[in-house]
Structure formats: structure tokens, C-alpha cells
Scaffold this active site. Structure first.
Site, PDB file in Angstrom:
ATOM      1  N   GLU A 117      35.277  67.825  47.831  1.00  0.00           N
ATOM      2  CA  GLU A 117      35.553  68.072  49.244  1.00  0.00           C
ATOM      3  C   GLU A 117      34.329  67.879  50.129  1.00  0.00           C
ATOM      4  OE1 GLU A 117      38.732  71.670  48.410  1.00  0.00           O
ATOM      5  OE2 GLU A 117      36.864  72.101  49.433  1.00  0.00           O
ATOM      6  N   CYS A 124      29.405  69.292  55.928  1.00  0.00           N
ATOM      7  CA  CYS A 124      29.106  70.066  54.730  1.00  0.00           C
ATOM      8  C   CYS A 124      29.461  69.195  53.531  1.00  0.00           C
ATOM      9  CB  CYS A 124      29.956  71.333  54.788  1.00  0.00           C
ATOM     10  SG  CYS A 124      29.920  72.295  53.312  1.00  0.00           S
ATOM     11  N   CYS A 140      30.136  81.744  40.307  1.00  0.00           N
ATOM     12  CA  CYS A 140      30.270  82.912  41.197  1.00  0.00           C
ATOM     13  C   CYS A 140      31.697  83.454  41.105  1.00  0.00           C
ATOM     14  CB  CYS A 140      29.953  82.531  42.636  1.00  0.00           C
ATOM     15  SG  CYS A 140      28.293  81.878  42.825  1.00  0.00           S
ATOM     16  N   CYS A 155      34.336  82.628  43.878  1.00  0.00           N
ATOM     17  CA  CYS A 155      34.455  81.222  44.277  1.00  0.00           C
ATOM     18  C   CYS A 155      35.521  80.498  43.490  1.00  0.00           C
ATOM     19  CB  CYS A 155      33.107  80.539  44.074  1.00  0.00           C
ATOM     20  SG  CYS A 155      33.180  78.763  44.256  1.00  0.00           S
ATOM     21  N   GLY A 179      29.607  72.815  44.246  1.00  0.00           N
ATOM     22  CA  GLY A 179      28.441  72.586  43.404  1.00  0.00           C
ATOM     23  C   GLY A 179      27.192  73.293  43.897  1.00  0.00           C
ATOM     24  N   GLU A 180      26.216  73.381  43.007  1.00  0.00           N
ATOM     25  CA  GLU A 180      24.918  73.971  43.337  1.00  0.00           C
ATOM     26  C   GLU A 180      23.937  72.804  43.508  1.00  0.00           C
ATOM     27  OE1 GLU A 180      22.933  76.907  43.892  1.00  0.00           O
ATOM     28  OE2 GLU A 180      21.532  75.236  44.010  1.00  0.00           O
ATOM     29  N   SER A 188      21.532  74.446  50.731  1.00  0.00           N
ATOM     30  CA  SER A 188      21.970  75.825  50.558  1.00  0.00           C
ATOM     31  C   SER A 188      22.122  76.112  49.065  1.00  0.00           C
ATOM     32  CB  SER A 188      23.310  76.000  51.270  1.00  0.00           C
ATOM     33  OG  SER A 188      23.806  77.279  51.005  1.00  0.00           O
ATOM     34  N   SER A 242      22.028  81.795  49.425  1.00  0.00           N
ATOM     35  CA  SER A 242      23.225  82.634  49.345  1.00  0.00           C
ATOM     36  C   SER A 242      22.818  83.910  48.627  1.00  0.00           C
ATOM     37  CB  SER A 242      24.325  81.914  48.559  1.00  0.00           C
ATOM     38  OG  SER A 242      24.686  80.749  49.252  1.00  0.00           O
ATOM     39  N   HIS A 279      23.966  87.405  49.320  1.00  0.00           N
ATOM     40  CA  HIS A 279      25.220  88.151  49.088  1.00  0.00           C
ATOM     41  C   HIS A 279      25.096  89.593  48.617  1.00  0.00           C
ATOM     42  CE1 HIS A 279      26.814  84.354  49.941  1.00  0.00           C
ATOM     43  NE2 HIS A 279      26.992  83.893  48.731  1.00  0.00           N
ATOM     44  N   ASN A 312      36.815  85.447  52.542  1.00  0.00           N
ATOM     45  CA  ASN A 312      38.148  84.929  52.847  1.00  0.00           C
ATOM     46  C   ASN A 312      39.015  85.015  51.595  1.00  0.00           C
ATOM     47  OD1 ASN A 312      39.117  83.998  55.239  1.00  0.00           O
ATOM     48  ND2 ASN A 312      38.191  81.969  55.072  1.00  0.00           N
ATOM     49  N   CYS A 371      35.722  77.438  49.651  1.00  0.00           N
ATOM     50  CA  CYS A 371      35.359  76.201  48.978  1.00  0.00           C
ATOM     51  C   CYS A 371      36.256  75.985  47.765  1.00  0.00           C
ATOM     52  CB  CYS A 371      33.867  76.197  48.678  1.00  0.00           C
ATOM     53  SG  CYS A 371      33.340  76.458  47.024  1.00  0.00           S
TER      54      CYS A 371
HETATM   55  S1  SF4 Z   1      30.184  76.258  44.325  1.00  0.00           S
HETATM   56 FE1  SF4 Z   1      28.724  77.702  45.260  1.00  0.00          FE
HETATM   57  S2  SF4 Z   1      29.851  79.626  45.420  1.00  0.00           S
HETATM   58 FE2  SF4 Z   1      30.972  78.324  43.978  1.00  0.00          FE
HETATM   59  S3  SF4 Z   1      30.220  78.861  41.919  1.00  0.00           S
HETATM   60 FE3  SF4 Z   1      28.968  77.166  42.644  1.00  0.00          FE
HETATM   61  S4  SF4 Z   1      27.207  78.124  43.626  1.00  0.00           S
HETATM   62 FE4  SF4 Z   1      28.779  79.698  43.434  1.00  0.00          FE
END
Ligand code: SF4
Length: 358
Positions: free
Chosen positions: A90, A116, A127, A130, A173-174, A205, A228, A230, A304, A347
């Protein structure tokens, strides 16, 4: 699975000159890629047919196609994009209002756009809040697949190449887990003959891979970072972001202090507010203490809920009380508008919904 060819969007202009002769043709091709958003070789009108045929043996132009898009009433557009191997990810087009002052001192609103981008299909970080994490990790995106997200969205929104745009590496993704390709995409975006998007307009990010924050800093690309965070204690953070066990809060804060930051800018800390988990004033107090030595800005984000999640959205009153506490204690803090709240806002949600259709 179809053969994966490299994309012309994988390379800086210099790297293309090393591979394509004569060099002046690369300048023309670069114009087609970044000023006209060429989709394929056919679009490149002034490039000789023989060269296009030769190039099409080795490269593809845009590796992405739009599979689905959802537009929110606030102007946010969420895209589901498909790659050469059929995998999807996405990208989000965000429209924000920016206050400007004209020469006569009148204040007016101007639309400001941010894209984004995703950096991986799936994610290894896992996470618990997520949706992307639920599908596990599939693969890293190439630099060209990251760059092409911006080109594809600008093209789809008739956004001219020289209109300003901000990029946040914050989709699926990270980004720091795919650091080499992200760094290459940053360099390609910065190319003056391309989109010319400076480091100041690009924000990486991260969920807080502290050792990789150092590596990104050493690359000195001039980008911003957003963290992030949190949570303010390792116990809750490890529940939300299991990787916190290896990269704890302290290691992240220390890495941020070492990061080469533009002294006029602040480091953004994202704080996803979850009802009864981290929305109390005690947490706000700890947050102020944690960030006391950093030129920081906190962005509070409403959690959300999505089907199946154990977490809830905080109340507006708790959110505002949290923000007030930070502001009163000298910490800049905003509450992020829930952009795209009427579409698949968390996401991974659009991908999830469309999965059965492709
Ligand atoms: S996409 Fe972002 S929020 Fe989701 S698991 Fe990976 S680091 Fe965590």
C-alpha cells in the site's frame, strides 16, 4: 511467477549512465521517468526504437500497477499496488492544509501533500496492534518499488514533478530493516534532474531499531527520523512491539541523541494512544521525563480498532488531557487527525480487504 527485471527507478542518474550509452539519452530517459512519469518504454517518444528494445530486454520502467484505491472525504487516498511478482502493498496520498502568509500579510490555506510509502511486503517486527504484522514477512521492496510508489501516486493525482511533496517511510514494513534499499530510494528522490525531493522533505519512521538508527545517521543523508515510541516503559512497549526486547526504550533514546539532526528541526515521536493501556497522566509524566534532553515533538495518534483487535480507541477527553499535560510541561504535542477514518485507515487494511479479489 513472472521474471523480475530491475526497474529504471532503481537507479540514480549516474548509475544509469554507467549502464546505458550514449549518456545524453539517459538525461532524456530521466526526464521521461520523473517529469512525465513514463509507465513504459512506449511512452518515451524521442528515444530511438532500437535503444528502447535493447533496454526492455534488461529493464522495466514502472514496476507497479494500481489494483485498488479508496478515497476518503478528507482527500486521503489509499492505494493498493501490485508488483511484477504479483505481490501487493500500500501507499497513501495525504492532503493536509498548510497555513501560508502572502506578501500583504494575509493568511491563507494551501494544500500540502505527503506520500506515505511502504518499504516491505509484510513486516518482521510483529507489533501486536498492527494488521500488517498478522500476515508475517514476505520480502523487502527494491529501491525502484519504493521510488515508483511516489511516481505512481503523483501521476494518478496529476501532481506536477516540481510541485512539493513530502515523503514518509511509514507504510507497510520497517524501513530500517530494509536500510540499503531505503537509502538508495532516498538518494534517487534527491536527484536534481529527477523529483528533487531533499532530505528535509523525507522522514524515515521507525519502530526503533536502535543500531540501524545509528547506521542511517552515519550515511548522513540529511533525512528526518520519526520514532514510533507508543509506550514509556519497556514492559508495555515489549507487549506492543516485541522487538523492544532487543532494542529497548533507553537504547532508542540514546541512538536518537546521536543522530545528526538539523538543529532547527525536532524529532517526531509517534505515540499511539490505546484506551486504558497508555492514555493516563502517569504515562504523560514519564514521557516528559524521557524526552527531556531531546528537541522533540510528540504526535498522539488515536488507535483505530480493526476487526479482531484486543485494543480500544481512547476517549477524546483522555487524549486532550494527555496533550494538555505535555504542552504544560514544555513538550510540543499535536493530536493527529484521523486521516482517512472513513476508509481502511490502519496500515494493511486495504490489502487485507482486497486480498480475496485479486
Ligand atoms: S508495519 Fe509498522 S506497525 Fe506494523 S508490525 Fe511493522 S513496524 Fe510494527
Amino acid at each position: 511467477m513472472s521474471e523480475m527485471k530491475p526497474s529504471l527507478y532503481d537507479y540514480t542518474q549516474k548509475e544509469l549512465i554507467e549502464q546505458i550509452k550514449p549518456a545524453f539519452r539517459v538525461k532524456q530517459i530521466y526526464g521521461w521517468l520523473y517529469h512525465h512519469y513514463a509507465e513504459n518504454f512506449e511512452d518515451m517518444k524521442n528515444i530511438p526504437k532500437a535503444l528502447k528494445e535493447e533496454l526492455s530486454e534488461k529493464f522495466i520502467v514502472n514496476p507497479l500497477s494500481i489494483v485498488n484505491k479508496e478515497e476518503s472525504s478528507d482527500g486521503t487516498i489509499k492505494y493498493l499496488l501490485q508488483m511484477q511478482d504479483g505481490k501487493t502493498m500500500e501507499a497513501v496520498w495525504l492532503k493536509m492544509k498548510d497555513q501560508q502568509i502572502d506578501e500583504s500579510g494575509n493568511v491563507y490555506q494551501e494544500a500540502k501533500y505527503t506520500i506515505c510509502v511502504s518499504t516491505q511486503v509484510g513486516c518482521k517486527v510483529g507489533c501486536t496492534f498492527c494488521l500488517t504484522a498478522k500476515g508475517g514477512f514476505t520480502r523487502d521492496l527494491s529501491a525502484g518499488e519504493i521510488v515508483a510508489q511516489v511516481v505512481t501516486l503523483k501521476r494518478d493525482n496529476n501532481h506536477k514533478y516540481d510541485r512539493k511533496i513530502n515523503i514518509v517511510y511509514m507504510g507497510m514494513g520497517e524501513p530500517l530493516d530494509n536500510l540499503n534499499n531505503v537509502a538508495q530510494a532516498i538518494k534517487v528522490f534527491k536527484e536534481e534532474d529527477g523529483l528533487s525531493i531533499g532530505g528535509k522533505r523525507q522522514t524515515v519512521s521507525t519502530s526503533g531499531l536502535s543500531t540501524k538508527i545509528d547506521k542511517l545517521g552515519e550515511m548522513d543523508l540529511g533525512v528526518h527520523i520519526a520514532i514510533s515510541l507508543h509506550a514509556v516503559d519497556d514492559e508495555l512497549r515489549s507487549e506492543l512491539i516485541p522487538m523492544n526486547k532487543a532494542h529497548n526504550i533507553n537504547s532508542i533514546i540514546e541512538a536518537v541523541k546521536r543522530f545528526p539532526i538539523d538543529t532547527r528541526k525536532r524529532v517526531m515521536f509517534e505515540y499511539l494512544v490505546i484506551k486504558d493501556k497508555n492514555d493516563d497522566i502517569g504515562s504523560a509524566k514519564k514521557l516528559v521525563k524521557l524526552l527531556s534532553d531531546i528537541k522533540a515533538k510528540v504526535n498522539l495518534i488515536y488507535f483505530n480498532p480493526y476487526p479482531g483487535t484486543p485494543y480500544d480507541r481512547p476517549t477524546r477527553a483522555d487524549m486532550v488531557a494527555f496533550q494538555d499535560y505535555l504542552l504544560k510541561h514544555g513538550l510540543l504535542c499535536t493530536i493527529r487527525d484521523s486521516k482517512g477514518i472513513d476508509i481502511s485507515a490502519a496500515c494493511g487494511q486495504l490489502k487485507e480487504k482486497t486480498q480475496g479479489e485479486i
